[in-house]
Scaffold this motif. Structure first.
Motif, short mmCIF file in Angstrom:
data_model
loop_
_atom_site.label_atom_id
_atom_site.label_comp_id
_atom_site.label_asym_id
_atom_site.label_seq_id
_atom_site.Cartn_x
_atom_site.Cartn_y
_atom_site.Cartn_z
N VAL A 13 -0.16 8.00 0.75
CA VAL A 13 0.58 8.84 1.62
C VAL A 13 1.93 8.42 2.38
O VAL A 13 2.72 8.84 2.70
N ILE A 14 1.33 7.59 3.29
CA ILE A 14 1.93 6.89 4.19
C ILE A 14 3.05 5.73 3.71
O ILE A 14 4.32 5.70 4.22
N GLY A 15 2.54 4.84 3.17
CA GLY A 15 3.36 3.92 2.27
C GLY A 15 4.66 4.67 1.77
O GLY A 15 5.96 4.07 1.93
N ASN B 232 2.33 11.37 10.08
CA ASN B 232 2.14 11.71 8.60
C ASN B 232 3.34 12.92 8.81
O ASN B 232 2.93 13.76 9.44
N GLU C 233 -7.89 2.41 5.47
CA GLU C 233 -8.20 2.49 6.82
C GLU C 233 -9.82 1.98 7.04
O GLU C 233 -10.42 2.84 7.01
N TYR D 71 4.73 -2.59 -3.08
CA TYR D 71 3.49 -2.94 -3.83
C TYR D 71 2.49 -2.33 -3.45
O TYR D 71 2.09 -2.00 -2.07
N ASP D 72 1.58 -2.06 -4.55
CA ASP D 72 0.13 -1.26 -4.33
C ASP D 72 -0.82 -2.22 -5.36
O ASP D 72 -0.06 -2.43 -6.39
N LEU D 73 -1.89 -2.29 -4.83
CA LEU D 73 -2.80 -3.01 -5.79
C LEU D 73 -3.08 -2.29 -7.01
O LEU D 73 -3.43 -2.83 -8.00
N ASP D 74 -2.94 -0.98 -6.95
CA ASP D 74 -3.01 0.03 -7.97
C ASP D 74 -1.57 0.48 -8.47
O ASP D 74 -0.84 1.05 -8.03
N CYS E 60 0.12 -0.79 4.66
CA CYS E 60 -0.21 0.75 4.63
C CYS E 60 -1.65 1.00 3.66
O CYS E 60 -1.63 1.69 2.85
N HIS F 22 1.99 2.26 14.41
CA HIS F 22 1.16 3.77 13.86
C HIS F 22 2.09 4.95 13.53
O HIS F 22 2.26 5.47 14.56
N ARG G 60 -0.27 3.70 -8.56
CA ARG G 60 0.11 4.30 -7.36
C ARG G 60 1.45 3.77 -6.84
O ARG G 60 2.17 4.57 -6.25
N LEU H 249 -6.83 -8.30 3.53
CA LEU H 249 -5.36 -8.12 3.38
C LEU H 249 -4.25 -9.04 4.26
O LEU H 249 -3.62 -9.48 4.11
N SER I 211 0.05 0.07 9.69
CA SER I 211 0.12 1.67 10.08
C SER I 211 -1.32 2.15 10.31
O SER I 211 -1.30 3.24 10.48
N THR I 212 -2.11 1.32 10.72
CA THR I 212 -3.58 1.73 11.12
C THR I 212 -3.53 2.87 11.83
O THR I 212 -2.82 2.86 13.07
N GLY J 297 0.76 -1.07 0.10
CA GLY J 297 -0.14 0.04 0.04
C GLY J 297 0.99 1.15 -0.04
O GLY J 297 1.80 1.52 1.03
N1 NAD Z 1 -2.55 9.79 6.14
C1 NAD Z 1 -2.21 10.04 7.19
O1 NAD Z 1 -2.06 11.00 7.80
C2 NAD Z 1 -1.89 8.91 8.11
C3 NAD Z 1 -1.11 8.89 9.50
C4 NAD Z 1 -0.84 7.72 9.91
C5 NAD Z 1 -1.31 6.62 9.65
N2 NAD Z 1 -2.14 6.44 8.56
C6 NAD Z 1 -2.74 5.02 8.14
O2 NAD Z 1 -2.05 4.48 7.23
C7 NAD Z 1 -2.59 3.62 6.34
C8 NAD Z 1 -2.68 4.22 4.89
O3 NAD Z 1 -2.98 5.52 4.86
P1 NAD Z 1 -2.95 6.53 3.36
O4 NAD Z 1 -3.25 7.90 4.03
O5 NAD Z 1 -1.41 6.27 3.06
O6 NAD Z 1 -3.90 6.04 2.60
P2 NAD Z 1 -4.16 5.92 0.99
O7 NAD Z 1 -5.47 5.93 0.52
O8 NAD Z 1 -3.42 7.22 0.76
O9 NAD Z 1 -3.29 4.96 0.46
C9 NAD Z 1 -3.62 3.39 0.88
C10 NAD Z 1 -3.20 2.67 -0.52
O10 NAD Z 1 -3.50 1.36 -0.40
C11 NAD Z 1 -3.70 0.78 -1.68
N3 NAD Z 1 -4.41 -0.74 -1.40
C12 NAD Z 1 -5.88 -0.77 -1.41
N4 NAD Z 1 -5.80 -2.02 -1.23
C13 NAD Z 1 -4.70 -2.63 -1.30
C14 NAD Z 1 -4.33 -4.06 -1.34
N5 NAD Z 1 -5.13 -5.15 -0.99
N6 NAD Z 1 -3.17 -4.32 -1.39
C15 NAD Z 1 -2.24 -3.46 -1.58
N7 NAD Z 1 -2.34 -2.11 -1.65
C16 NAD Z 1 -3.81 -1.75 -1.48
C17 NAD Z 1 -4.19 1.77 -2.22
O11 NAD Z 1 -4.30 1.61 -3.86
C18 NAD Z 1 -3.49 3.06 -1.99
O12 NAD Z 1 -2.54 3.52 -2.98
C19 NAD Z 1 -4.08 3.84 6.71
O13 NAD Z 1 -4.40 2.63 7.84
C20 NAD Z 1 -4.16 4.91 7.74
O14 NAD Z 1 -4.96 5.18 8.66
C21 NAD Z 1 -2.49 7.31 7.73
#
Ligand code: NAD
Length: 320
Positions: A16-18, A147, A96, A35-38, A93, A144, A41, A104, A121-122, A13
């Motif tokens: 932003v976080i990955g 960001n 959420e 790796y990302d499903l998309d 990542c 966790h 990305r 996953l 990273s939840t 995933g």
């Molecule tokens: N954004 C923040 O500020 C923040 C801060 C701390 C923690 N988090 C946590 O980090 C995690 C990711 O958040 P984010 O903001 O990066 O989300 P995001 O939506 O930007 O990214 C999620 C990614 O996961 C991918 N994905 C979906 N299903 C998948 C699968 N089965 N296998 C692989 N990839 C898959 C999506 O294509 C997407 O690129 C969440 O659990 C979120 O709560 C986010």
């Protein structure tokens, strides 16, 4: 370089976080399989991580040649199996959403190397729920970040009911090795520590602006030019320790009644309507100008790193 240098991790995933985790691991000398499903990305995250490392090198936060070394440690993968190949740590990542995380995690548990730790990273979910019924629930843990984790080091570490103690220990060790500041929690509470405390302060800030007590600038100013300057160095208890000659115990005993009467006065249910949000938005734009989000974020990241460097150069007294 770190004690975990040369290890292989998978970042699954890459939003932003990955993408920021990729930087944390590769900067510390680990190989990050991405790796990302998309696939778009995933490609975007790899490009972002490389550009971010180059920018850090230009600004002196990464040694000369470091960006290229980081770049070589990123391995873009076109399937989950390819990403998990050889990985002893998986930083999950994905979105959420409990159902998505549970699905996953089932896949990760079936396919990852048996000794690999599966860290999520939840921001809010309980690992006990995510890993429920998995054969490998003992290797699943929450890590966790804040960001963006390559700039802000704290990581809240939260075992689930079945997480093994060795996994907790290894998690704290790896996160420390890669330059993060892991913080272990004893049990799950909604929002963990950081978001819970942030929510308490934001609730009051929203109430103060909504009820017309002060402007957005005045409310931000008491944090950026007051509370926040001390909080960048110490937490509320460390700060309290400097507020009375007898330390925090003396301070809270003397001011406990004042705190209690303020707690009784705080607004439990502030107006958070669109009208109040608009007032906050306009008040904040009046401070920084329109369209400043990106440049303000870049300034934030630069300054956070400079403050961190100063704290290393001039550390606080320590009990050790
Ligand atoms: N954004 C923040 O500020 C923040 C801060 C701390 C923690 N988090 C946590 O980090 C995690 C990711 O958040 P984010 O903001 O990066 O989300 P995001 O939506 O930007 O990214 C999620 C990614 O996961 C991918 N994905 C979906 N299903 C998948 C699968 N089965 N296998 C692989 N990839 C898959 C999506 O294509 C997407 O690129 C969440 O659990 C979120 O709560 C986010």
């Amino acid at each position: 370089m770190s004690g975990s240098e040369g290890k292989t991790v998978a970042v699954v995933g890459t939003g932003v976080i990955g993408r920021s985790w990729i930087r944390v691991f590769t900067r510390a000398g680990l190989e990050a399989r991405v790796y990302d499903l998309d696939p778009a990305r995933s490609l975007a995250a790899v490009a972002w991580a490389r550009a971010s490392a180059r920018q850090d090198e230009r600004q002196g936060f990464v040694p000369v040649g470091g960006a290229q070394e980081e770049s070589h440690r990123i391995v873009p993968c076109s399937s989950l199996d390819e990403a998990l190949d050889g990985a002893t740590w998986v930083q999950e990542c994905g979105p959420e959403d409990l159902d998505i995380k549970r699905r996953l995690y089932r896949e990760l548990d079936e396919r990852a190397h048996p000794g690999a730790i599966l860290a999520s990273s939840t921001s809010a979910l309980d690992m006990t729920r995510i890993a429920e019924g998995l054969a490998g629930a003992s290797r699943c843990i929450v890590a966790h970040p804040v960001n963006p984790p390559h700039v802000v080091p704290v990581v809240e570490v939260l075992p689930g009911a079945e997480t093994a103690q060795e996994v907790v220990t290894a998690t704290l060790e790896l996160l420390t090795d890669v330059g993060q500041s892991p913080v272990l929690m004893n049990r799950f509470v909604p929002g963990f520590l950081l978001n819970r405390m942030q929510a308490a302060l934001v609730r009051e800030a929203v109430s103060l602006i909504g009820s017309g007590v002060a402007s957005a600038d005045a409310i931000d100013a008491v944090v950026r030019d007051g509370l926040g300057l001390r909080w960048a160095l110490m937490g509320p208890f460390g700060t309290g320790h400097t507020n009375a000659d007898g330390g925090v115990g003396d301070y809270y005993r003397r001011y406990g009644a004042a705190y209690r009467s303020l707690w009784d006065d705080l607004d439990p249910d502030p107006d958070f309507s669109d009208a109040v949000i608009d007032r906050i938005h306009e008040g904040t734009e009046a401070i920084y100008g329109p369209d400043a989000t990106r440049t303000l974020g870049e300034w934030r990241d630069r300054m956070v790193r400079r403050i961190r460097a100063l704290k290393v150069e001039d550390p606080p007294p320590s009990a050790d």
